[in-house]
Motif scaffolding. Structure first.
Motif, short mmCIF file in Angstrom:
data_model
loop_
_atom_site.label_atom_id
_atom_site.label_comp_id
_atom_site.label_asym_id
_atom_site.label_seq_id
_atom_site.Cartn_x
_atom_site.Cartn_y
_atom_site.Cartn_z
N VAL A 105 -55.43 23.02 84.19
CA VAL A 105 -54.03 23.82 83.90
C VAL A 105 -53.21 22.75 83.25
N LEU A 106 -52.31 23.29 82.24
CA LEU A 106 -51.31 22.56 81.57
C LEU A 106 -51.64 21.53 80.67
N GLY A 107 -52.59 20.63 81.35
CA GLY A 107 -52.76 19.17 80.57
C GLY A 107 -53.77 19.55 79.39
N THR A 108 -54.44 20.45 78.91
CA THR A 108 -55.40 20.44 78.19
C THR A 108 -55.07 20.19 76.60
N SER A 109 -53.70 20.13 76.24
CA SER A 109 -53.44 20.09 75.01
C SER A 109 -53.85 18.62 74.41
N GLY A 110 -53.53 17.54 75.28
CA GLY A 110 -54.19 16.32 75.08
C GLY A 110 -55.52 16.03 74.65
N GLU A 111 -56.40 16.89 75.63
CA GLU A 111 -57.89 17.15 75.35
C GLU A 111 -58.31 17.67 74.08
N ASN A 200 -56.38 29.51 73.75
CA ASN A 200 -55.06 29.48 74.33
C ASN A 200 -54.21 28.47 73.73
N VAL A 201 -52.92 28.55 74.22
CA VAL A 201 -51.83 27.81 73.63
C VAL A 201 -52.04 26.36 73.29
N ALA A 202 -52.97 25.62 74.29
CA ALA A 202 -53.16 24.13 74.12
C ALA A 202 -53.58 23.80 72.73
N MET A 203 -54.58 24.56 72.22
CA MET A 203 -55.28 24.18 71.11
C MET A 203 -54.16 24.33 69.68
N PRO A 204 -53.31 25.29 69.56
CA PRO A 204 -52.54 25.15 68.45
C PRO A 204 -51.36 24.32 68.38
N ILE A 205 -51.03 23.84 69.99
CA ILE A 205 -49.91 22.91 70.09
C ILE A 205 -50.55 21.50 69.56
N ASP A 211 -51.26 17.76 62.77
CA ASP A 211 -50.89 18.20 61.10
C ASP A 211 -49.54 17.79 60.71
N LEU A 212 -48.51 17.69 61.82
CA LEU A 212 -47.37 17.05 61.61
C LEU A 212 -47.13 15.58 61.72
N GLY A 213 -48.17 15.03 62.06
CA GLY A 213 -48.17 13.55 62.03
C GLY A 213 -48.05 12.83 63.36
N TYR A 214 -47.83 13.70 64.56
CA TYR A 214 -47.75 12.80 65.68
C TYR A 214 -49.16 12.45 66.21
N PRO A 215 -49.11 11.22 66.80
CA PRO A 215 -50.24 10.50 67.48
C PRO A 215 -50.91 11.54 68.38
N ALA A 216 -52.18 11.41 68.59
CA ALA A 216 -52.81 12.18 69.84
C ALA A 216 -52.38 11.74 71.12
N ALA A 217 -51.99 10.60 71.26
CA ALA A 217 -51.47 10.21 72.52
C ALA A 217 -50.14 10.78 73.10
N SER A 218 -49.48 11.13 72.02
CA SER A 218 -48.44 11.99 72.42
C SER A 218 -48.28 13.44 72.71
N VAL A 219 -49.52 14.13 72.50
CA VAL A 219 -49.66 15.59 72.31
C VAL A 219 -49.18 16.04 73.75
N LYS A 220 -49.80 15.38 74.88
CA LYS A 220 -49.55 16.16 76.39
C LYS A 220 -47.99 15.83 76.60
#
Length: 263
Positions: A105-111, A200-205, A211-220
């Motif tokens: 729940v909620l934390g899957t954007s980072g994954e 679900n919403v985690a994937m497009p987040i 694509d906007l240049g944010y590092p993966a570590a910052s996504v969550k």
């Protein structure tokens, strides 16, 4: 003392408080930031050290809005029940909710971000996006795992939040290789699982941020910050119209006690 892990340089580049000012990322908080930057812009500055571009500002704001609130979800239930147990511990109740931002729940954007980043490395090495997505999805399915960013207990056949993010990313021309991979994963997952699963919403987040240049570590960080706002709304309501103990009572009613069978 035995040190765990390798130490970094003893520096921080984020902020320092002085007797006459607060400096944040090289800017004077009161003279350069307050009254000029919105909170979304300031969050971007804190997170990256740079002020956002127009697209980064727009989509960071959009993504925060998209996931801040989602009804009586486990994070909100945990926070309300914690506040019911200790009405003076607002901060503890917020923490209780945020602690639930995990791999289900909620934390899957980072994954999702890590999966997209690894898939994009394969594409950059000569792989074709559709083939890479199919290979990843098939491997996860065959290993009995769950692929992040797909499936939802409420939204079916689509998650409207995910579709809106993708729609706006296309309209504003920020869709890049990671959004392309996210779309490829949608078809690949349907093929591997033998049925369509809602993205679900985690994937497009994750895809839009990469694509906007944010590092993966910052996504969550985005769902955590966003859901904090939602939690605070629930907790203010809980103080005014308490339902935390009602939720606990309903949980007790719903679960049947089964004593151990006799030997």
């Amino acid at each position: 003392m035995t040190q765990i892990g390798k130490a970094g340089r003893p520096v921080s580049r984020i902020s320092q408080a002085y007797p006459d000012r607060v400096e944040v990322r090289g800017l004077d908080l009161t003279g350069d930031v307050m009254g000029r930057l919105t909170f979304t812009e300031y969050f971007h500055l804190l997170l990256t050290g740079q002020e956002p571009s127009a697209d980064q500002r727009y989509f960071l704001d959009l993504l925060l809005v998209s996931i801040a609130e989602h009804g009586m979800m486990p994070t909100n239930v945990a926070a309300r029940m914690t506040l019911a147990a200790d009405p003076d511990a607002l901060q503890g109740a917020v923490a209780a909710g945020i602690l639930g931002a995990g791999s289900v729940v909620l934390g899957t954007s980072g994954e999702c971000a890590r999966m997209l980043e690894q898939a994009q490395e394969r594409v950059a090495g000569g792989g074709e996006p559709t083939a890479v997505a199919r290979d990843v999805a098939r491997s996860v399915r065959e290993s009995g795992g769950k692929i992040p960013g797909f499936g939802h207990p409420v939204h079916s056949p689509v998650d409207p939040r995910a579709e809106r993010i993708l729609e706006l990313a296309g309209e504003r021309g920020v869709s890049g290789p990671h959004v392309e991979l996210a779309r490829a994963f949608r078809d690949a997952v349907a093929e591997a699982w033998g049925k369509p699963l809602p993205m679900n919403v985690a994937m497009p987040i994750a895809a839009v941020m990469l694509d906007l240049g944010y590092p993966a570590a910052s996504v969550k960080a985005v769902p955590i910050l966003a859901r904090t706002a939602g939690l605070l709304a629930h907790l203010v309501e809980e103080q005014e119209d308490p339902i935390g103990f009602l939720i606990a009572g309903k949980a007790e009613e719903a679960v049947e006690y089964e004593p151990p069978s006799s030997a």
